[in-house]
Scaffold this motif. Structure first.
Motif, short mmCIF file in Angstrom:
data_model
loop_
_atom_site.label_atom_id
_atom_site.label_comp_id
_atom_site.label_asym_id
_atom_site.label_seq_id
_atom_site.Cartn_x
_atom_site.Cartn_y
_atom_site.Cartn_z
N GLN A 26 0.82 -1.21 0.00
CA GLN A 26 0.00 0.00 0.00
C GLN A 26 0.86 1.26 0.00
O GLN A 26 0.33 2.37 0.13
CB GLN A 26 -0.91 0.00 1.23
CG GLN A 26 -1.87 -1.17 1.32
CD GLN A 26 -3.04 -1.06 0.34
OE1 GLN A 26 -3.01 -0.26 -0.60
NE2 GLN A 26 -4.06 -1.86 0.55
N GLY A 27 2.17 1.10 -0.10
CA GLY A 27 3.06 2.26 -0.15
C GLY A 27 3.41 2.85 1.19
O GLY A 27 3.93 3.98 1.26
N ILE A 28 3.16 2.11 2.27
CA ILE A 28 3.44 2.61 3.62
C ILE A 28 4.83 2.15 4.05
O ILE A 28 5.18 0.98 3.89
CB ILE A 28 2.38 2.10 4.61
CG1 ILE A 28 0.99 2.62 4.21
CG2 ILE A 28 2.72 2.48 6.04
CD1 ILE A 28 -0.15 2.00 4.99
N ASP A 29 5.63 3.04 4.60
CA ASP A 29 6.94 2.68 5.12
C ASP A 29 6.79 1.83 6.38
O ASP A 29 5.93 2.11 7.22
CB ASP A 29 7.76 3.93 5.45
CG ASP A 29 8.19 4.69 4.20
OD1 ASP A 29 8.23 4.07 3.12
OD2 ASP A 29 8.47 5.90 4.31
N VAL A 30 7.64 0.80 6.50
CA VAL A 30 7.51 -0.14 7.61
C VAL A 30 8.88 -0.45 8.21
O VAL A 30 9.83 -0.77 7.50
CB VAL A 30 6.87 -1.47 7.14
CG1 VAL A 30 6.79 -2.46 8.31
CG2 VAL A 30 5.49 -1.23 6.56
N ASP A 31 8.96 -0.34 9.54
CA ASP A 31 10.07 -0.90 10.31
C ASP A 31 9.53 -2.13 11.03
O ASP A 31 8.40 -2.13 11.53
CB ASP A 31 10.59 0.09 11.35
CG ASP A 31 11.40 1.23 10.74
OD1 ASP A 31 11.64 1.21 9.51
OD2 ASP A 31 11.75 2.15 11.50
N LEU A 32 10.36 -3.17 11.10
CA LEU A 32 9.98 -4.38 11.84
C LEU A 32 11.09 -4.74 12.79
O LEU A 32 12.26 -4.82 12.39
CB LEU A 32 9.69 -5.54 10.88
CG LEU A 32 9.19 -6.85 11.50
CD1 LEU A 32 8.27 -7.59 10.53
CD2 LEU A 32 10.34 -7.79 11.90
N VAL A 33 10.75 -4.96 14.07
CA VAL A 33 11.73 -5.40 15.04
C VAL A 33 11.32 -6.77 15.57
O VAL A 33 10.14 -7.06 15.77
CB VAL A 33 11.89 -4.40 16.21
CG1 VAL A 33 12.45 -3.08 15.71
CG2 VAL A 33 10.58 -4.17 16.95
N GLU A 34 12.32 -7.62 15.76
CA GLU A 34 12.11 -8.99 16.22
C GLU A 34 13.08 -9.26 17.37
O GLU A 34 14.27 -9.02 17.24
CB GLU A 34 12.33 -9.98 15.08
CG GLU A 34 12.53 -11.43 15.47
CD GLU A 34 11.40 -12.00 16.32
OE1 GLU A 34 11.72 -12.65 17.34
OE2 GLU A 34 10.23 -11.77 16.00
N LEU A 35 12.53 -9.76 18.48
CA LEU A 35 13.33 -9.96 19.68
C LEU A 35 14.46 -10.96 19.47
O LEU A 35 15.56 -10.81 20.02
CB LEU A 35 12.44 -10.39 20.83
CG LEU A 35 13.09 -10.56 22.19
CD1 LEU A 35 13.72 -9.25 22.66
CD2 LEU A 35 12.07 -11.05 23.22
N LYS A 36 14.21 -12.01 18.67
CA LYS A 36 15.24 -13.02 18.43
C LYS A 36 16.40 -12.41 17.63
O LYS A 36 16.18 -11.75 16.64
CB LYS A 36 14.67 -14.20 17.65
CG LYS A 36 13.60 -14.99 18.37
CD LYS A 36 13.08 -16.10 17.46
CE LYS A 36 11.97 -16.89 18.11
NZ LYS A 36 11.39 -17.89 17.16
N SER A 37 17.61 -12.68 18.11
CA SER A 37 18.77 -12.20 17.36
C SER A 37 19.07 -13.08 16.15
O SER A 37 19.68 -12.64 15.18
CB SER A 37 20.01 -12.12 18.27
OG SER A 37 20.25 -13.39 18.86
N GLU A 38 18.64 -14.35 16.24
CA GLU A 38 18.68 -15.25 15.10
C GLU A 38 17.25 -15.61 14.76
O GLU A 38 16.50 -16.10 15.61
CB GLU A 38 19.50 -16.51 15.41
CG GLU A 38 20.97 -16.24 15.65
CD GLU A 38 21.75 -17.53 15.85
OE1 GLU A 38 21.16 -18.61 15.65
OE2 GLU A 38 22.93 -17.44 16.22
N TRP A 39 16.87 -15.40 13.50
CA TRP A 39 15.48 -15.53 13.10
C TRP A 39 15.13 -17.00 12.92
O TRP A 39 14.87 -17.48 11.82
CB TRP A 39 15.26 -14.78 11.80
CG TRP A 39 13.97 -14.03 11.74
CD1 TRP A 39 12.89 -14.17 12.55
CD2 TRP A 39 13.63 -13.01 10.81
NE1 TRP A 39 11.90 -13.31 12.19
CE2 TRP A 39 12.32 -12.58 11.13
CE3 TRP A 39 14.30 -12.40 9.75
CZ2 TRP A 39 11.66 -11.58 10.39
CZ3 TRP A 39 13.65 -11.43 9.03
CH2 TRP A 39 12.36 -11.02 9.36
N THR A 40 15.10 -17.72 14.02
CA THR A 40 14.78 -19.14 13.96
C THR A 40 13.27 -19.34 13.90
O THR A 40 12.50 -18.46 14.27
CB THR A 40 15.34 -19.86 15.20
OG1 THR A 40 14.86 -19.19 16.38
CG2 THR A 40 16.86 -19.83 15.19
#
Length: 374
Positions: A26-40
């Motif tokens: 939709q053209g919206i800027d997105v930041d995503l944060v994930e607690l895991k340091s390795e994306w298991t």
């Protein structure tokens, strides 16, 4: 700042990734944060029923992982001896060119979703969560756990059943509840007969077989585990075999192949449902953070995926942020409550060994309900 200028998504699971992709479309800027340091990725596989296939096609990612998945049409329910009781034809809700249902490994799905999100410009940061939120009428100021900060039009908590964002909004009002059951999962080479979702049901136990790829399927079984006991990891294979000892047919043939405890995925069932609007101001919950349920109807992740698509549609609509989020709630609340309550009901009836419970009727009803437009 426009009404929806930049969104922060907290949590990089299925719901968070789908939301990030949908918002970028939709053209919206997105930041995503994930607690895991390795994306298991936790778990073995996932069933995407017809309503979810429809939404994944709308998200634009279905073609990218069909080759890594197993497409199938029907759901069949068997008794514990392996006799078929009913076969429920699938509905091709995504259109005639797509299957009714899909089984896919969680790793394969995660790889497609994470790669798609990054390729479409989602700014992903791992090993990070939110420390503090402060909002006003125009936006939300966020302090992250590494001391950095940012300002966003909307913050979306997609951080699971133990959501930190939920606790920021509601304190300890909504806490996960152990249902009394757990689910066991194990991978096998796909048996030629498992070209559909096969569910084995009876008072003495239950199991299911789900195709994931041409050469892969997984078995699941739910069991009553009073008191949520700690399971010794080295004994998981033996314990899983015990839980399905009363089941015959193909499940019985496969039972003795469950030998590697390290490959048994055991998970106690915990549920939570936020029984009021899932947002305050410009902070919103989706997926398991708002409505974690049991796997009895195979719709937990599906509801998170639907949340993501509906949110992306409403955020580009008319009106204030509150009006948009209220429209989101109007489209999601009752549907998710239905799945939550009916899934929990099915588990309660299993634990009660209720012979009068119409499990087949519930599955048919659920398929009719979820086939309806969102």
């Amino acid at each position: 700042m426009r009404e929806t200028d930049k969104v922060l998504i907290v949590g990089g699971g299925i719901g968070g990734l789908c939301a990030s992709i949908a918002l970028r479309r939709q053209g919206i800027d997105v930041d995503l944060v994930e607690l895991k340091s390795e994306w298991t990725v936790y778990g073995v596989g996932i069933i995407q029923q017809s309503n979810v296939v429809r939404e994944m096609a709308r998200l634009g990612v279905l073609d990218e992982y069909l080759q890594a998945a197993y497409a199938f049409e029907d759901v069949a329910i068997y008794n514990l001896e392996g006799k078929q009781l009913v076969r429920i034809p699938g509905q091709r809700l995504a259109g005639p060119d797509y299957p009714a249902n899909i089984g896919i490994s969680r790793l394969a799905l995660h790889n497609v979703l994470s790669e798609t999100a990054i390729s479409r410009g989602v700014q992903v940061r791992l090993g990070l969560s939110v420390e503090r939120l402060e909002q006003d009428a125009e936006g939300v100021d966020v302090i992250f756990t590494d001391g950095t900060s940012g300002r966003y039009s909307l913050v979306v908590g997609a951080d699971g059943v133990y959501s930190k964002v939920r606790s920021m909004l509601f304190g300890d009002r909504y806490q996960p509840r152990y249902t009394g059951q757990a689910v066991w999962r194990y991978n096998f080479p796909r048996h030629p007969s498992i070209d559909h979702l096969a569910s084995y049901q009876g008072a003495a136990g239950n199991a299911g077989l789900v195709p994931l790829a041409e050469d892969l399927m997984y078995m699941f079984s739910t069991s009553h585990e009073p008191g949520n006991p700690r399971m010794e990891p080295s004994q998981l294979a033996e314990l899983m075999r015990e839980r399905i000892s009363a089941i015959g047919g193909l499940v019985g043939e496969l039972r003795e192949q469950i030998t590697d405890s390290s490959q048994v995925v055991y998970k106690p069932m915990e549920v939570v449902f936020v029984n009021e609007p899932w947002f305050k101001g410009r902070v919103l919950l989706i997926g398991d953070a708002a409505h974690a349920t049991t796997p009895h109807l195979g719709q937990g992740a599906g509801m998170a995926i639907e949340d993501a698509l509906v949110l992306s549609h409403e955020l580009v609509g008319e009106g204030s942020m509150e009006a948009r989020l209220r429209r989101f709630m109007d489209r999601r609340f009752e549907r998710c409550r239905y799945i939550s309550e009916k899934s929990i009901l099915a588990g309660d009836k299993e634990m009660a060994h209720d012979h009068t419970f119409d499990r087949i009727g519930l599955v048919k009803e659920m398929l009719e309900v979820t086939a309806q437009p969102i």
